[in-house]
Design a protein around this motif. Structure first.
Motif, PDB file in Angstrom:
ATOM      1  N   ILE A   7       0.847  -1.191   0.000  1.00 42.25           N
ATOM      2  CA  ILE A   7       0.000   0.000   0.000  1.00 42.25           C
ATOM      3  C   ILE A   7       0.888   1.248   0.000  1.00 42.25           C
ATOM      4  O   ILE A   7       1.787   1.363   0.831  1.00 42.25           O
ATOM      5  CB  ILE A   7      -0.897   0.018   1.260  1.00 42.25           C
ATOM      6  N   PRO A   8       0.655   2.175  -0.923  1.00 42.57           N
ATOM      7  CA  PRO A   8       1.428   3.425  -0.910  1.00 42.57           C
ATOM      8  C   PRO A   8       1.149   4.209   0.372  1.00 42.57           C
ATOM      9  O   PRO A   8      -0.006   4.345   0.768  1.00 42.57           O
ATOM     10  CB  PRO A   8       0.902   4.184  -2.131  1.00 42.57           C
ATOM     11  N   VAL A   9       2.212   4.677   0.997  1.00 48.05           N
ATOM     12  CA  VAL A   9       2.065   5.524   2.179  1.00 48.05           C
ATOM     13  C   VAL A   9       2.032   6.978   1.702  1.00 48.05           C
ATOM     14  O   VAL A   9       3.045   7.517   1.259  1.00 48.05           O
ATOM     15  CB  VAL A   9       3.217   5.281   3.174  1.00 48.05           C
ATOM     16  N   ASP A  11       2.170  10.823   1.478  1.00 49.91           N
ATOM     17  CA  ASP A  11       3.036  11.738   2.215  1.00 49.91           C
ATOM     18  C   ASP A  11       2.934  13.136   1.620  1.00 49.91           C
ATOM     19  O   ASP A  11       2.065  13.403   0.783  1.00 49.91           O
ATOM     20  CB  ASP A  11       4.492  11.221   2.197  1.00 49.91           C
ATOM     21  N   PHE A  17      -1.544  13.289  -5.525  1.00 51.60           N
ATOM     22  CA  PHE A  17      -1.622  12.308  -6.608  1.00 51.60           C
ATOM     23  C   PHE A  17      -2.617  11.201  -6.276  1.00 51.60           C
ATOM     24  O   PHE A  17      -3.520  10.898  -7.068  1.00 51.60           O
ATOM     25  CB  PHE A  17      -0.244  11.714  -6.894  1.00 51.60           C
ATOM     26  N   TRP A  18      -2.456  10.605  -5.095  1.00 47.60           N
ATOM     27  CA  TRP A  18      -3.330   9.475  -4.751  1.00 47.60           C
ATOM     28  C   TRP A  18      -4.767   9.936  -4.522  1.00 47.60           C
ATOM     29  O   TRP A  18      -5.721   9.211  -4.852  1.00 47.60           O
ATOM     30  CB  TRP A  18      -2.777   8.726  -3.527  1.00 47.60           C
ATOM     31  N   PHE A  39       6.961  13.902 -12.936  1.00 45.87           N
ATOM     32  CA  PHE A  39       6.384  12.745 -12.256  1.00 45.87           C
ATOM     33  C   PHE A  39       7.550  11.826 -11.916  1.00 45.87           C
ATOM     34  O   PHE A  39       8.465  11.674 -12.743  1.00 45.87           O
ATOM     35  CB  PHE A  39       5.390  11.985 -13.154  1.00 45.87           C
ATOM     36  N   TYR A  40       7.575  11.241 -10.741  1.00 47.01           N
ATOM     37  CA  TYR A  40       6.691  11.284  -9.619  1.00 47.01           C
ATOM     38  C   TYR A  40       6.684  12.666  -8.963  1.00 47.01           C
ATOM     39  O   TYR A  40       7.592  13.466  -9.190  1.00 47.01           O
ATOM     40  CB  TYR A  40       7.125  10.220  -8.576  1.00 47.01           C
ATOM     41  N   MET A  97       5.174   4.042 -14.156  1.00 49.39           N
ATOM     42  CA  MET A  97       4.945   2.599 -14.186  1.00 49.39           C
ATOM     43  C   MET A  97       3.463   2.337 -14.016  1.00 49.39           C
ATOM     44  O   MET A  97       2.761   3.076 -13.323  1.00 49.39           O
ATOM     45  CB  MET A  97       5.741   1.899 -13.099  1.00 49.39           C
TER      46      MET A  97
ATOM     47  N   THR B 128       9.624   7.300  -2.779  1.00 48.94           N
ATOM     48  CA  THR B 128       9.445   7.201  -4.237  1.00 48.94           C
ATOM     49  C   THR B 128       9.113   5.789  -4.696  1.00 48.94           C
ATOM     50  O   THR B 128       8.669   5.594  -5.830  1.00 48.94           O
ATOM     51  CB  THR B 128      10.707   7.706  -4.961  1.00 48.94           C
ATOM     52  N   GLN B 130       6.665   4.105  -3.782  1.00 49.66           N
ATOM     53  CA  GLN B 130       5.213   3.905  -3.819  1.00 49.66           C
ATOM     54  C   GLN B 130       4.651   4.046  -5.232  1.00 49.66           C
ATOM     55  O   GLN B 130       3.507   3.680  -5.475  1.00 49.66           O
ATOM     56  CB  GLN B 130       4.516   4.856  -2.864  1.00 49.66           C
ATOM     57  N   PHE B 131       5.449   4.564  -6.162  1.00 44.30           N
ATOM     58  CA  PHE B 131       4.961   4.719  -7.531  1.00 44.30           C
ATOM     59  C   PHE B 131       5.315   3.527  -8.416  1.00 44.30           C
ATOM     60  O   PHE B 131       4.994   3.514  -9.597  1.00 44.30           O
ATOM     61  CB  PHE B 131       5.483   6.023  -8.131  1.00 44.30           C
ATOM     62  N   GLU B 132       6.003   2.543  -7.860  1.00 43.17           N
ATOM     63  CA  GLU B 132       6.315   1.336  -8.642  1.00 43.17           C
ATOM     64  C   GLU B 132       5.811   0.062  -7.983  1.00 43.17           C
ATOM     65  O   GLU B 132       5.243  -0.801  -8.642  1.00 43.17           O
ATOM     66  CB  GLU B 132       7.837   1.216  -8.863  1.00 43.17           C
TER      67      GLU B 132
END
Lengths: 135, 381
Positions: A7-9, A11, A17-18, A39-40, A97, B128, B130-132
């Motif tokens: 899961i993306p944390v 921040d 973005f999320w 990006f990112y 990605m 960073t 989290q984007f992959e």
């Protein structure tokens, strides 16, 4: 609840973005100083080192820069194989990605693609891409 | 050659390799360090600089030095993945050139095979990554597959051409009794192996083994006391171009273009003067991209360059003469083994796999997902 998928944390860089993805909007940054898209998301422009970055909504269209058909994967992804992971270059010039949905046999480098939103579990929606021709 | 002879590799050793259940990363490094120092004829007390890279503790250099009973006056835990040890050699040479220390011990150890530690998926991903990570790309193989797909698209490179590298490397492994995989393979074997991340199949991928290694670097003054013939560090260079594969500027060009240029200019050597090259072969595509980036051939010409078993024993481009990460061993960060093999080739100790009259070697490490490269040019008297 997550299926064990990482899961993306969220921040100080990534939250807009999320939040955008949750609302089916692909938000990317643009540098106010050099006009480059970024990006990112981050707090400083990697092209000109300006800290003046604003959020834009991407067209969501791009092309496949490269891809791989994953046959052997691990953990929560093991049961999903085979699946296609790609780097997509958006019209704005940035790469991200993603997964490509649809038949793997039709996936090609440079193929035009468009964003779609995949709710992978209760807590997480991800921006995936689909081939323009298959729409 | 224009470079001065300031620092040399004077001792190299592997630990037990392959599968070492019950051994720790510290044991493997101690075993290799002791053997490398004994080969050099140096006492442990002569080591005044310690270099290692790993992720087994929050400060690998401190844990390792304490375990070995060394209080160094110089320490460097630079971790840029598998190329760390080529970078360490460069840093050691720079430190020695500045009179900061005389004898550097560089070690590596991994028990990844016994630990089954590859491919654990973290429950949450920060910063960073989290984007992959959420997309499920298996790393590192998936990242190298993305590079291979792009190279094939751009230049028409084929799976057969990549397979040439795996087949040739296995022939070298057949000549190395320490290699894990020694049975010869064919192009068809590589093509028909099960797919992992297309276009890479099983035999395009390095082994997953345990193992450790050590390299002793000495000042010219200290090298005169060594039992071994010095292997001079003639040039070195390093760079990193990205951390995550999405941010690699060009999937077909590695940092070796820069690190190789630095190392070869410092050494003052031309490509055609090199007798043997040791190139990190995490995957077949790694080698192909590196050959191009180092300038042994032009962009897109790597496939043709490696065709007809050119890099095999007896070919005109001896490469990865120990059997490489593809067939000899690959304990996670393989770069130290490239240095060990290059030193042995230049000392003429390689028996059936010895490259005749090897005087100059180029070593190129690659780390992360084609992220870092470090190049070293080595030569004997």
């Amino acid at each position: 609840m997550s299926n064990g998928r990482p899961i993306p944390v969220r921040d100080g860089d990534s939250t807009p973005f999320w939040n955008g993805v949750d609302q089916h909007e692909l938000r990317i940054q643009q540098c106010q100083a050099c006009a480059a898209y970024v990006f990112y998301p981050r707090s400083i422009c990697p092209h000109c080192f300006s800290d003046q970055l604003i959020w834009n909504v991407s067209s969501g269209r791009g092309r496949i820069y490269s891809y791989t058909v994953v046959h052997r994967s691990f953990g929560p992804f093991e049961q999903e194989a085979p699946f296609v992971v790609a780097i997509v270059e958006l019209e704005e010039g940035v790469r991200m990605m993603t997964r490509i949905v649809g038949p793997a046999s039709q996936v090609k480098v440079d193929a035009p693609v468009r964003v779609t939103y995949e709710r992978v579990d209760d807590d997480l929606t991800l921006p995936y891409f689909q081939l323009e021709e298959t729409r | 050659m224009k470079s001065e002879r300031i620092a040399a590799i004077v001792g190299v050793a592997e630990s037990d390799l392959g599968s070492t259940p019950g051994k720790t990363v510290l044991q493997l490094q101690a075993q290799a360090a002791k053997a490398a120092l004994e080969e050099a004829g140096f006492a442990r007390e002569e080591v005044d600089a310690v270099f290692t890279a790993g992720n087994w503790g929050w400060s690998p250099t401190m844990m390792l030095a304490e375990y070995l009973g060394i209080q160094p006056k110089y320490t460097d835990g630079t971790n840029i993945g598998g190329s760390s040890f080529e970078a360490h050699v460069g840093h050691a040479a720079a430190g020695i050139a500045n009179g900061l220390f005389d004898v550097a011990l560089i070690t590596y150890g991994s028990t990844q095979r016994s630990d089954r530690s590859r491919n654990r998926i973290p429950p949450a991903v920060t910063l960073t990554e989290q984007f992959e990570r959420p997309y499920g790309l298996p790393t590192p193989v998936g990242a190298y597959a993305l590079a291979a797909t792009r190279h094939m698209h751009q230049y028409g490179t084929t799976r057969e051409q990549l397979a040439e590298i795996a087949v040739a490397t296995r022939k070298w492994a057949a000549l190395n009794e320490k290699a894990m995989m020694r049975d010869l393979i064919t192009i068809d074997d590589v093509l028909s192996a099960r797919p992992i991340a297309e276009p890479l199949h099983l035999l395009d991928c390095c082994l997953v083994t345990d193992g450790g290694g050590a390299v002793v670097v000495a000042s010219a003054a200290a090298a005169r006391r060594a039992r071994t013939k010095p292997v001079w560090i003639l040039g070195h260079g390093e760079t990193h171009t990205h951390h995550s594969i999405t941010n690699m500027p060009d999937l077909t060009v590695t940092g070796a273009r820069e690190s190789g240029r630095q190392a070869m200019e410092m050494a003052g050597v031309r490509h055609e003067e090199l007798d043997v090259v040791e190139i990190y072969d995490s995957f077949t595509i790694t080698v192909l991209l590196t050959l191009e980036s180092l300038g042994f051939c032009g962009p897109g010409e790597g496939g043709a360059f490696v065709s007809s078993q050119r890099t095999a024993p007896g070919g005109d481009f001896p490469m990865n003469t120990n059997g490489g990460g593809l067939s000899y061993c690959h304990p996670g960060m393989y770069g130290i083994f490239l240095l060990i093999e290059a030193a042995r080739q230049l000392r003429g100790e390689c028996g059936p796999r010895q490259v005749p009259e090897a005087k100059l070697a180029l070593v190129n490490g690659t780390g992360g997902v084609l992220s870092s490269t470090a190049t070293v040019v080595l030569g004997r008297d």
